[in-house]
Write a protein that holds these residues in place. Sequence first.
Motif, PDB file in Angstrom:
ATOM      1  N   UNK A   1       0.864  -1.174   0.000  1.00  0.00           N
ATOM      2  CA  UNK A   1       0.000   0.000   0.000  1.00  0.00           C
ATOM      3  C   UNK A   1       0.900   1.223   0.000  1.00  0.00           C
ATOM      4  N   UNK A   2       0.473   2.256  -0.671  1.00  0.00           N
ATOM      5  CA  UNK A   2       1.378   3.380  -0.846  1.00  0.00           C
ATOM      6  C   UNK A   2       0.678   4.714  -0.672  1.00  0.00           C
ATOM      7  N   UNK A   3       1.497   5.724  -0.430  1.00  0.00           N
ATOM      8  CA  UNK A   3       1.068   7.105  -0.336  1.00  0.00           C
ATOM      9  C   UNK A   3       2.000   7.967  -1.162  1.00  0.00           C
ATOM     10  N   UNK A   4       1.481   9.065  -1.674  1.00  0.00           N
ATOM     11  CA  UNK A   4       2.322  10.031  -2.356  1.00  0.00           C
ATOM     12  C   UNK A   4       3.123  10.810  -1.328  1.00  0.00           C
ATOM     13  N   UNK A   5       4.328  11.215  -1.706  1.00  0.00           N
ATOM     14  CA  UNK A   5       5.170  11.988  -0.803  1.00  0.00           C
ATOM     15  C   UNK A   5       4.533  13.317  -0.437  1.00  0.00           C
ATOM     16  N   UNK A   6       3.583  13.780  -1.245  1.00  0.00           N
ATOM     17  CA  UNK A   6       2.910  15.051  -0.969  1.00  0.00           C
ATOM     18  C   UNK A   6       1.662  14.888  -0.111  1.00  0.00           C
ATOM     19  N   UNK A   7       1.294  13.646   0.205  1.00  0.00           N
ATOM     20  CA  UNK A   7       0.112  13.412   1.048  1.00  0.00           C
ATOM     21  C   UNK A   7       0.351  13.965   2.443  1.00  0.00           C
ATOM     22  N   UNK A   8      -0.713  14.255   3.147  1.00  0.00           N
ATOM     23  CA  UNK A   8      -0.608  14.814   4.493  1.00  0.00           C
ATOM     24  C   UNK A   8      -0.359  13.716   5.519  1.00  0.00           C
TER      25      UNK A   8
ATOM     26  N   UNK B   1      -1.622   9.721   6.045  1.00  0.00           N
ATOM     27  CA  UNK B   1      -0.758   8.619   6.459  1.00  0.00           C
ATOM     28  C   UNK B   1      -1.309   7.942   7.705  1.00  0.00           C
ATOM     29  N   UNK B   2      -1.785   8.730   8.642  1.00  0.00           N
ATOM     30  CA  UNK B   2      -2.338   8.186   9.882  1.00  0.00           C
ATOM     31  C   UNK B   2      -3.557   7.324   9.589  1.00  0.00           C
ATOM     32  N   UNK B   3      -4.424   7.809   8.715  1.00  0.00           N
ATOM     33  CA  UNK B   3      -5.613   7.039   8.340  1.00  0.00           C
ATOM     34  C   UNK B   3      -5.227   5.731   7.659  1.00  0.00           C
ATOM     35  N   UNK B   4      -4.241   5.793   6.768  1.00  0.00           N
ATOM     36  CA  UNK B   4      -3.800   4.590   6.059  1.00  0.00           C
ATOM     37  C   UNK B   4      -3.184   3.581   7.019  1.00  0.00           C
ATOM     38  N   UNK B   5      -2.406   4.063   7.981  1.00  0.00           N
ATOM     39  CA  UNK B   5      -1.774   3.172   8.946  1.00  0.00           C
ATOM     40  C   UNK B   5      -2.803   2.469   9.817  1.00  0.00           C
ATOM     41  N   UNK B   6      -3.844   3.176  10.201  1.00  0.00           N
ATOM     42  CA  UNK B   6      -4.858   2.588  11.084  1.00  0.00           C
ATOM     43  C   UNK B   6      -5.691   1.534  10.374  1.00  0.00           C
ATOM     44  N   UNK B   7      -5.785   1.640   9.046  1.00  0.00           N
ATOM     45  CA  UNK B   7      -6.585   0.667   8.296  1.00  0.00           C
ATOM     46  C   UNK B   7      -5.723  -0.425   7.668  1.00  0.00           C
TER      47      UNK B   7
ATOM     48  N   UNK C   1      -3.774  18.812  15.288  1.00  0.00           N
ATOM     49  CA  UNK C   1      -4.507  18.926  14.031  1.00  0.00           C
ATOM     50  C   UNK C   1      -3.729  19.732  13.005  1.00  0.00           C
ATOM     51  N   UNK C   2      -3.011  20.747  13.467  1.00  0.00           N
ATOM     52  CA  UNK C   2      -2.174  21.531  12.552  1.00  0.00           C
ATOM     53  C   UNK C   2      -0.969  20.715  12.098  1.00  0.00           C
ATOM     54  N   UNK C   3      -0.353  19.982  13.025  1.00  0.00           N
ATOM     55  CA  UNK C   3       0.816  19.167  12.687  1.00  0.00           C
ATOM     56  C   UNK C   3       0.478  18.104  11.647  1.00  0.00           C
ATOM     57  N   UNK C   4      -0.741  17.573  11.731  1.00  0.00           N
ATOM     58  CA  UNK C   4      -1.128  16.506  10.811  1.00  0.00           C
ATOM     59  C   UNK C   4      -1.417  17.010   9.402  1.00  0.00           C
ATOM     60  N   UNK C   5      -1.360  18.310   9.219  1.00  0.00           N
ATOM     61  CA  UNK C   5      -1.493  18.870   7.869  1.00  0.00           C
ATOM     62  C   UNK C   5      -0.147  18.901   7.145  1.00  0.00           C
ATOM     63  N   UNK C   6       0.931  18.596   7.864  1.00  0.00           N
ATOM     64  CA  UNK C   6       2.263  18.576   7.259  1.00  0.00           C
ATOM     65  C   UNK C   6       2.347  17.456   6.221  1.00  0.00           C
TER      66      UNK C   6
END
Length: 385
Positions: free
Chosen positions: A21-28, A32-38, A81-86
């Motif tokens: 499973x993958x994410x783009x380097x530009x994803x927030x 990533x947190x949502x993908x990891x939990x699922x 919530x602000x940090x997770x927008x990084x």
Amino acid sequence: MAVRLLNYEVADLCLGKPPLRSLSASASLASALSALKSSDDGCISVWSCLHSAGECRCIGKVSMVDVICFLSKDDNLSSPSTALKSPVSALLPKLPGLVCHVEPSSSLLEAIDLILGGAQNLVVPIKTNSRRKQQKSSNSSTSHNGREFCWLTQEDVIRFLLSSIGLFSPIPSMSINALGLITTEFLSVEYHSPASSAVAAISQSLTGQTSVAVVDDYGILIGEISPFTLACCDETVAAAIRTLSAGDLMAYIDCGGPPEDLVRVVEARLKEKNLEGVLDEFTICSSGTPSNSSSSSSDDDSSSVNTPLRRSGRYNRSGSYSARMVRRAEAIVCHSGSSLVAVMIQAIAHRVNYVWVIEEDCSLAGIVTFSNMLKVFRQHLHSLA
């Protein structure tokens, strides 16, 4: 003879491997947190893709531990919530070569050499028939230019070698001390020291695929703060890292949920640090919606995301703790006289890449890692090449 191992290719170790499973380097980071939990895996691959040029490369991976360490920083903890927008690229280590692309036809020796050179994961194209390619090409989370990939780890290679361990006789029966496998330089933190002082060591242990030993004033091994255990938790552990001692953090992350008394300690100390809003921030970040939202699909799902601090840990859809994901803070140990094969089996059984070595009085003597084991096997195979 062990020489037959020289004929194995990387593809032989990839049989049955699921696609990444993958994410783009530009994803927030939130994505990533949502993908990891699922995900059933402990980490998600990060890709840089130029589709117009047909170029896709895996440039790294992120895990829950990366997210936790990032959020435990003072600035980020005050506003999760602000940090997770990084961008997720903010989590990638600066060290090059941790992830490396290889062809399925690469030899086993080439794979071992790359791992010994510092690669944590080898990214390998999955060979599929045309029908499977058509079925999978629409899955953007696993497909890159119509191709799917899996990855190999140190554990995969060690498991493969263990299946042919008799070919290396008499090495497997020799003690880890006689083979020179014990490393006396390791990461550690004192039991009563602040857990926040171990954040850098936790990040370093994640990169080195080891752990942080927790010791008392006399060097006795009490337990560990392991990336493998933290990966089974959720992002709210960042608050515990900033407020608890190393010893209390072990209890907090142990076995699927923190004790209520430690939860109250974390809440009280957050208030002392003027971080009262952190709990509400984490609730919103974990659920993706405010806690009073009615968008949740079931009562069980709602309860599992709307009280994240009290339910630190990885939960399945029914709200019960997933036994497959449970990792205890209790350290896995052996003695200097333990045989190589015994330590290999011990590490594989507990899904770790290392085993702590202790003396008779339980003082910490060192650590044995898969990387050190691979060096011994590589030397033996090199003599046959």
